[in-house]
Design an enzyme around this catalytic site. Sequence first.
Site, PDB file in Angstrom:
ATOM      1  N   SER A 198      35.324  24.165 -17.050  1.00 47.02           N
ATOM      2  CA  SER A 198      33.939  24.393 -16.642  1.00 47.02           C
ATOM      3  C   SER A 198      33.795  25.778 -16.027  1.00 47.02           C
ATOM      4  O   SER A 198      34.776  26.399 -15.614  1.00 47.02           O
ATOM      5  CB  SER A 198      33.547  23.332 -15.611  1.00 47.02           C
ATOM      6  OG  SER A 198      32.291  23.628 -15.045  1.00 47.02           O
ATOM      7  N   THR A 203      22.465  23.415 -16.410  1.00 46.91           N
ATOM      8  CA  THR A 203      23.225  22.692 -15.405  1.00 46.91           C
ATOM      9  C   THR A 203      22.298  22.703 -14.213  1.00 46.91           C
ATOM     10  O   THR A 203      21.217  23.287 -14.271  1.00 46.91           O
ATOM     11  CB  THR A 203      24.550  23.475 -15.192  1.00 46.91           C
ATOM     12  OG1 THR A 203      25.299  23.403 -16.392  1.00 46.91           O
ATOM     13  CG2 THR A 203      25.377  23.004 -14.035  1.00 46.91           C
TER      14      THR A 203
HETATM   15  N1  GLY Z   1      28.805  22.734 -19.015  1.00 44.74           N
HETATM   16  C1  GLY Z   1      28.733  23.907 -18.269  1.00 44.74           C
HETATM   17  C2  GLY Z   1      29.920  24.127 -17.405  1.00 44.74           C
HETATM   18  O1  GLY Z   1      30.597  23.166 -17.078  1.00 44.74           O
HETATM   19  O2  GLY Z   1      30.198  25.222 -17.024  1.00 44.74           O
END
Ligand code: GLY
Length: 570
Positions: free
Chosen positions: A450, A379
Amino acid sequence: MKHLPLFSGIFLLISLPSTVAISQTYARNGIVVSSSKIASEVGIDILQKGGNAVDASVATAFTLAVTHPAAGNIGGGGFLVFMNSLGITTTIDFREKAPLKASPKMFLDEGGTLTKGKNLSGKESTVNHIGAKSIGVPGTVAGLYLAHQKYGSLPWADLVQPAIDIAENGFPLTWSLLQAATRFDANSPIPFLRDYFKKDNGQLTQFEELWKQPELAKTLSEIRDHGQDGFYKGVVAAEIVSFMEKNGGIITKEDLQRYTAVERKPIKGTYKDYEIYSMPPPSSGGVALIEMMNLMELVDLDSIEFNSTAYVHLLAEVMRRAFADRAEHLGDADFSKDMSLEKLTSKVFARKRFDNIDRSIASISDSTKFGQIYDGANTTHFSVMDKNGNAVSLTFTLEQGYGSGMGSDKLGFIFNNEMGDFNPVPGATTTTGQIGTNPNLIQPEKRMLSSMTPTIVAKNGKPYLVIGSPGGRTIINTVFQTVLNVIGYDIQVDKAIEAMKIHHSWLPDKIVYEKGLLSPDTRKALEAMNHSLVSKNSLGELMGIQMDTKNKIMIGASDSSSPDGAAIGY
Ligand code: GLY
C-alpha cells in the site's frame, strides 16, 4: 492541494482564491477531520460523551462506510496509527489479504498476458482491478474491533450505533454522491452499483433527498451485536461466501475465519527535534516518508526558494529515490525475511542517497531494474485528537473509488478491488506503471503493498501533527510535503495542506504538478534539466490536526479538494 504559495525570500505568503472551501477549526477539547461532515460530527459526539480518540475513530470509520462509500468501508481495509498523550505509539494493520486460493499468475491468460475488460464505470481497465477475483479478504471490521479491544473505552455497540441510525434513517445526498450516482446509473455494467443509489421505487435518489441503506444497517447491526464475528462468521460471512460462489470470487469461509488484524510497531524517524511515526509494511508509506524526510534534513531550507526550480528539482529527485527503493524492497514483511527497513530509514543511507543527487540535472529512472505498481487514487483519511491529547491517524480504502463496485443486495456494502495493488505480472516491469518485482507478488494470505501513509509527528514526546491523505501513490508525496511544510518551513497545518504539491514516483519518470504551481519560466528551466512535466488539477485530500503547543489549542483542517470534508472541533 492546490493554491499558489507565493514566495518571497524565506517568507511564504499563501494566496487563496475566494472560492476555497477549506474546512478549518480551532478547538481546546477535541477535533475530528474527515471527508464527511456527518462522520466528523459523529466522532465529535463520541468525544463529548467521554470517548477517547480511538472510540471516536471507530465511530467515524463506521459512519464513513455509510456517508462516504467511495472509500469509507467495511468491505476494504486500511491502517491506523495511534499515539497516546504520552507519546507511546502503535499501529493497527487491517490491510486486506489475498485469499487462500490466490496465486502469482491468477490474473494472466494462458499466454501470460494481463488482459483488459470493462471496469465499474464501463471504462477499459486491466483485469486485476475487475470483478470478484479482484476482491481481497476485507480487514476493516477486524481492525476497528482490535483497536477498540485494546485502546477503546466506550462500549463497542455505542460506537457502531450512529452509523446504523444514519444508514436506516438516511442522510441528505450530497452533490458529490449525486455525481457518482448519475455516472453509475448511466454507465456501470454492474447491476449492484447501478441500483446502489436508488430508492425503493427504482428512482435515483436526488440531491438532498434522504438516501437510506437498510441492508447496510442490518449488516452493521450484526457487527454491533457480535463484534468481529458479526462480519467474519455467522449470517454476514455466509452471505459473503454465497456471493463469491455465485460471482466467480475465490474468498471462502476459511479465508474469513482466518482473517486477523495485526498490531505492529510503527516506522519511526526523526527530523531535527521532531519524531515521525508512520505505517510500516505492508504499507510503503512510512518507510518512504522517513527516507525522504532524512534526505531533506540534509538541506538548509532557508537557502532554497520554495517552489523555485531548485526546490522542485530537489523534491523530485528525493521522491525518485524513495520510490525506487520502495519498488525494490517493499511488500508484506510477514512474507519477506529482510526488507532493509532499518537501512532505508537510516541517516547513513540518506546521506548516500543525497550525495548522488545532481543539483543541476535530472537523474534517469532505470525501468529495466525496478518499476512501479499502480494503485487507486480513491482512499480516505481522517485525523482525530481528544481532550487529553491522544491522537489517531487512520487511512482506509477500497482501492479504486467504489472498489470493485460489487456487493450483495442482502449486505448493502461494496467490496474492494485491492488485489489490483499486487504486482500482477511476475518479472514484467514497464515505464508506464506496471511492476513485476518479487516482494509484492501475489501469494495466499499475503497483504498487498500500500501507499497509505497515516502519520503522527511528535514534538517534545507528544502528538503535534496528525496527517494523512488519499491518492494512491501520490499519498506518500503529499503527506511528505505537508509534513515538510509544517515542521521544516513552520507553516500552519491549514496552509500547509493547501500549498501546492508535486509528485514524482520514479516511474513513470515525470513530475506531476498542481496546475498553477509552476510559472512558465520554472517549467522551462526544469525541462532544460531533463525533467518531463505534467499538470493535474489537484493532488491529495489531506486531513490534518496540529497542536498549537504554546496556547494548547488544536488546529484542524480538511483539504478544499474534499467536497464533503469537514474539520469539527469543540
Ligand atoms: N489502494 C491504495 C493504497 O493502498 O495505497
